[in-house]
Design a protein around this motif. Structure first.
Motif, mmCIF file in Angstrom:
data_model
loop_
_atom_site.group_PDB
_atom_site.id
_atom_site.type_symbol
_atom_site.label_atom_id
_atom_site.label_comp_id
_atom_site.label_asym_id
_atom_site.label_seq_id
_atom_site.Cartn_x
_atom_site.Cartn_y
_atom_site.Cartn_z
ATOM 1 N N THR A 38 0.818 -1.222 0.000
ATOM 2 C CA THR A 38 0.000 0.000 0.000
ATOM 3 C C THR A 38 0.847 1.265 0.000
ATOM 4 O O THR A 38 0.527 2.241 -0.670
ATOM 5 N N ARG A 39 1.945 1.273 0.785
ATOM 6 C CA ARG A 39 2.737 2.503 0.922
ATOM 7 C C ARG A 39 3.385 2.930 -0.402
ATOM 8 O O ARG A 39 3.863 4.058 -0.514
ATOM 9 N N TYR A 40 3.446 2.023 -1.384
ATOM 10 C CA TYR A 40 4.057 2.355 -2.666
ATOM 11 C C TYR A 40 3.022 2.689 -3.739
ATOM 12 O O TYR A 40 3.385 2.946 -4.881
ATOM 13 N N ARG A 41 1.740 2.664 -3.355
ATOM 14 C CA ARG A 41 0.690 2.948 -4.339
ATOM 15 C C ARG A 41 0.128 4.348 -4.118
ATOM 16 O O ARG A 41 -0.063 4.772 -2.982
ATOM 17 N N THR A 42 -0.135 5.061 -5.191
ATOM 18 C CA THR A 42 -0.734 6.399 -5.073
ATOM 19 C C THR A 42 -2.209 6.324 -5.462
ATOM 20 O O THR A 42 -2.623 5.438 -6.199
#
Length: 263
Positions: free
Chosen positions: A259-263
């Motif tokens: 999740t932390r790498y998805r915008t």
């Protein structure tokens, strides 16, 4: 443990390798001793022959070179009595990587990684044909931690740990064994050769090469695949290994970006 069998020891002219040669001679092994310093090898061979009545062959070889590796590989392949290999030869070259000469970096990797891997492969193939054999790969507790001033060294030892454990998985169910030995600081010529003072560690952190090798051989007798002589609670390594296995499973189970790498 030995019935006129032969052990081949690399880096045998001093320190840990010399102690392995002595302890294996006491167990009745004939020996092939490998190192770069011919004079020391010949002196050691004479002493071991005199004290233990065994056959000792010496081989002068620089394992940072293709020629040196090939010469040792040939002995492992051709001498049917060789069924015990101690991959002890290694280098330190401690210091900031930015200050390291590329030739020194290449030499360290050639000895600590490539030569160890090549001789392990040669032994694995030869011992499988002969029906049994043991390989001891000398590692370091540096394998557990990234170290400023020891990037290449700690990286090379991390390779040795994973490499050796993987080979044990490949040979499971056979009579070919691999042992990875991970010492902490040992009172040898290592630190001087690496270009640093042994005051890098507290005096109480050091063990002798005799203590190390005696513990490592005891670990081998106990059937250990990974031996850490100064680790009192051996289960802590197993816990770590299981945690890394779980981490690998968590990271590779699903092909979904975190999740932390998805915008």
């Amino acid at each position: 443990m030995s019935q006129h069998r032969t052990a081949l020891v690399t880096g045998a002219s001093s320190g840990i390798g010399l102690t392995y040669a002595d302890r294996l001679a006491r167990r009745g092994f004939d020996l092939v001793l490998v190192a770069r310093r011919t004079d020391r090898l010949e002196q050691l061979a004479a002493e071991l022959t005199r004290d233990h009545g065994i056959k000792v062959t010496t081989l002068t070889a620089d394992l940072s070179t293709e020629t040196g590796c090939r010469s040792v590989e040939q002995v492992i392949a051709d001498d049917a009595s060789v069924d015990f290999l101690v991959n002890n030869a290694g280098m330190g070259k401690l210091g900031a990587l930015s200050d390291t000469k590329v030739d020194d970096l290449a030499t360290l990797i050639n000895v600590n990684v490539l030569a160890l891997a090549r001789l392990s492969l040669a032994a694995m193939q030869a011992f499988t044909k002969r029906g049994s054999g043991t390989v001891v790969n000398m590692c370091s507790i540096s394998a557990f931690r990234a170290v400023a001033g020891g990037a290449a060294y700690s990286g090379s030892k991390a390779f040795v740990l994973n490499f050796t454990r993987s080979l044990n998985l490949e040979t499971r169910g056979t009579n070919v064994r691999f042992q990875c030995v991970l010492p902490g600081p040992v009172k040898t010529e290592f630190f001087a050769a690496a270009g640093v003072d042994d005051s890098l560690f507290p005096a109480g952190s050091f063990i002798t090469s005799e203590q190390l090798v005696d513990a490592a051989l005891r670990g081998l007798d106990l059937g250990e695949e990974v031996t850490i002589p100064t680790l009192e609670d051996a289960s802590s390594f197993q816990t770590l290994a299981e945690a890394f296995t779980q981490l690998r499973e968590d990271a590779g189970r699903e092909g979904i970006i975190a999740t932390r790498y998805r915008t």
